[in-house]
Scaffold this motif. Structure first.
Motif: not given
Ligand SMILES: [Zn+2]
Length: 491
Positions: A93-115
C-alpha cells in the motif's frame, strides 16, 4: 520430560534484531513461536527437525517496509521473489497506491499485472479477508493508499476536495484503519496524489491518531527540492501528531546529489523536537518507476546514464533497450521519444541510474534508515533487481564487502526497528515467546545475484526461512508452504 520441539537449531550465531552483536546459541521452535534461546549445546536434540547452525547466522525474518505487492500476494502467493531472499513480512500500500476501494481496478495494478487481476473485493476489509482465505507465504501489513481513496472519493480531479469529498476520503481511510491498516501512504509525485495540498494530508493524518497509525510518504520532489519535501513530511506528522515514514530516501538527479546530507540533518532536528520520523531505502543507485509518471518534468533527473525500459507488455521488443536508443531509431530527441514510448504503451516501466553511490551509503549509515525494496513485481519481464535482491545485497555488498554497516546493525534495520515502528508485536526479534519468523543465512556467502539484464535470480546464502514457525524455504528451495498472516498494529 518436556515436550519435544518442532525445530532445534544448534550452535548458531544469533542476531536478535535489537542491534546487539551476535552470540552463539541454540534456538528451539515449537508451533509458531520461539520456545527457547539457550547456551550452545544446552538444549537436548529432542526435536522433529534439527539444523546444524555452526556455519549460519540466525536472525528475525526480514521486514520489507516498502513494497508494491498488494496484488502479487494474491496472484503469486508463494512470493518466491521475497521469501528466497529472507523476507517474512511485506508492507504493502505504499506511494499512495492501495488495494481499495476496488470498484475500478487501480491503475497501478492494471499496469503491473498483465496476467490479470485476482477478482474484486469490498474495501480494505474485503482485501484483508481475501488474504486470510488465500494466505501467501509471507506475512502482510497494509497501508491505506491516499491516491486510491482520493480517486475513490473524487476521481482524478486536479483540485482541492470539497467538504463532501473530504468526508468521503475520511470514511474510506477509516474503513481501512478499522480493517487493520497500519497507517496511510501518499504518493505526491503521482496522479492523483500530487493534487493534494499539505492541509488535506494533515486532516487525513489526524484520523490515524486513535489507531496509532503512521503516515508514509513518497514525497513531492526527491530531486532539487528534496529539503522542502522532507520538511512537508515532517510538518504533516508534527501537526497531526503521528509518526512519519519517508519512503526511499534519496537525492535523485545529478543536480540534487549530496542533498541527503542536509535532509538527514532536517530529520535529526525533527527527531530532537520529538517527531517520530524514520526513512527507508533500497541499496541501488538506480531507481525504477512508471515512465508516464515522470514525464511531467521529473524525467530530467535521470541524467548521466541510459534510462532503460524495464517492462512494456504492449511492446516487449523494447524491454531492456534504452530510451535514447529507441528515440534515435524513431528520429526523435530523447524526451519526445520517451513521450512516444509512453503513448505506445502506458504500462511502460523504466530503470534509470539517477543516484550516486556516496549518497546511497550516506543514507544507509543514518541510524533511522530501514530497508524497503520498492520492488515492482512485473514478473517475467525486466523488473529492477531490487525486487529479488535488496536484503541480500545489504548483507553481502554493504556489510561484508564494503563495511558500511555492521552485521548486527544491518539486521536491526531490517527487523527490530521496523517491527517497532509499524507496531508488529512479537516480531522482528529473536527471544523466547516471540513469533518464529526466522531466517538462517551464511554471512560469509550471502549476496544478491540479479542484474539489470537478468534480474529474476534469487540471492545466494539464504538457507532456511520460517514464517510463523513453518519452513517456507528449506536448503535454499521454496517448500510451497503458505503460512503468512495479515498483521495488525498493536495499540
Ligand atoms: Zn514510491
Amino acid at each position: 520430560m518436556s515436550q519435544p520441539f518442532d525445530l532445534l537449531v544448534r550452535d548458531t550465531l544469533v542476531l536478535d534484531g535489537t542491534g546487539s552483536p551476535g552470540v552463539r546459541r541454540d534456538v528451539a521452535v515449537l508451533r509458531d513461536r520461539i520456545a527457547r534461546v539457550a547456551d550452545s549445546g544446552s538444549l537436548t536434540p529432542a526435536a522433529r527437525a534439527l539444523i546444524d547452525g555452526r556455519r549460519l547466522a540466525l536472525a528475525p525474518g526480514f521486514i520489507d517496509v516498502h513494497t508494491h505487492d498488494d496484488f502479487a500476494l494474491l496472484l503469486h502467493p508463494e512470493m518466491g521473489f521475497k521469501v528466497l531472499g529472507g523476507v517474512t513480512t511485506c508492507i504493502v500500500g505504499n506511494c499512495g497506491m492501495g488495494a481499495a476501494p476496488f470498484r475500478q481496478p487501480p491503475l497501478f495494478a492494471l499496469l503491473l499485472h498483465l496476467e490479470g487481476l485476482p477478482g474484486t473485493w469490498e474495501g480494505y476489509a474485503g482485501y484483508s479477508e481475501r488474504l486470510e482465505d488465500e494466505p501467501p507465504s509471507v506475512n502482510v501489513g497494509f497501508l491505506v493508499g491516499h491516491g486510491s481513496i482520493r480517486a475513490g472519493a473524487m476521481g482524478g480531479a486536479k483540485r482541492a476536495p470539497n467538504t463532501a469529498e473530504m468526508d468521503a476520503m475520511r470514511a474510506l481511510l477509516r474503513e481501512g484503519l478499522e480493517a487493520g491498516a497500519l497507517g496511510y501512504s501518499s504518493g505526491l509525485l503521482y496522479e492523483p496524489g500530487r493534487n493534494a495540498a499539505t492541509d488535506e494530508l494533515v486532516e487525513l493524518a489526524r484520523e490515524l491518531v486513535p489507531f496509532s497509525g503512521l503516515y508514509a510518504t513518497h514525497m513531492r520532489d526527491e530531486s532539487t527540492r528534496l529539503l522542502d519535501s522532507v520538511r512537508e513530511a515532517i510538518e504533516i506528522g508534527e501537526r497531526a501528531g503521528v509518526p512519519v515514514q519517508i519512503s526511499h530516501h534519496k537525492a535523485s538527479g545529478r543536480d540534487a546529489w549530496g542533498l541527503v546530507r542536509e535532509s538527514i540533518r532536517v530529520i535529526d532536528d525533527a527527531r530532537l523536537r520529538g517527531v517520530d520520523v524514520h526513512t527507508d531505502q533500497y541499496p541501488y543507485t538506480a531507481g525504477s518507476t512508471v515512465l508516464s509518471a515522470v514525464l511531467n518534468g521529473a524525467f530530467g533527473r535521470f541524467s548521466g546514464a541510459p534510462v532503460v525500459i524495464a517492462s512494456s507488455p504492449a511492446r516487449p521488443d523494447r524491454e531492456g533497450r534504452s530510451i535514447a536508443d529507441i528515440a534515435s531509431e524513431l528520429g526523435l530527441p530523447e524526451l519526445e521519444g520517451a513521450q512516444r514510448i509512453a503513448d505506445d504503451d502506458p504500462a511502460t516501466t523504466i530503470v534509470g541510474h539517477s543516484m550516486c553511490e556516496e549518497d546511497v551509503q550516506t543514507v544507509m549509515r543514518h541510524s533511522v534508515t530501514m530497508i524497503g525494496s520498492d520492488g515492482i513485481p512485473t514478473l517475467g519481464r525486466k523488473p529492477h533487481p531490487r525486487l529479488w535482491g535488496t536484503f541480500a545485497r545489504i548483507l553481502g555488498r554493504y556489510v561484508r564487502e564494503l563495511g558500511v554497516l555492521r552485521l548486527e546493525e544491518a539486521v536491526h534495520r531490517m527487523t527490530g526497528l521496523p517491527a517497532k515502528k509499524f507496531g508488529l508485536e512479537d516480531r522482528g526479534v529473536v527471544r523466547e515467546g516471540a513469533l518464529a519468523d526466522l531466517v538462517l543465512f551464511d554471512p560469509a556467502v550471502v549476496v544478491d545475484r540479479g542484474t539489470f539484464e537478468e534480474p529474476e535470480v534469487p540471492p545466494i546464502g539464504v538457507t532456511h526461512v520460517l514464517v510463523n514457525g513453518t519452513f517456507v524455504v528449506r536448503d535454499g528451495a521454496h517448500t510451497g508452504a503458505r503460512p503468512g498472516r495479515v498483521l495488525h498494529r498493536s495499540r
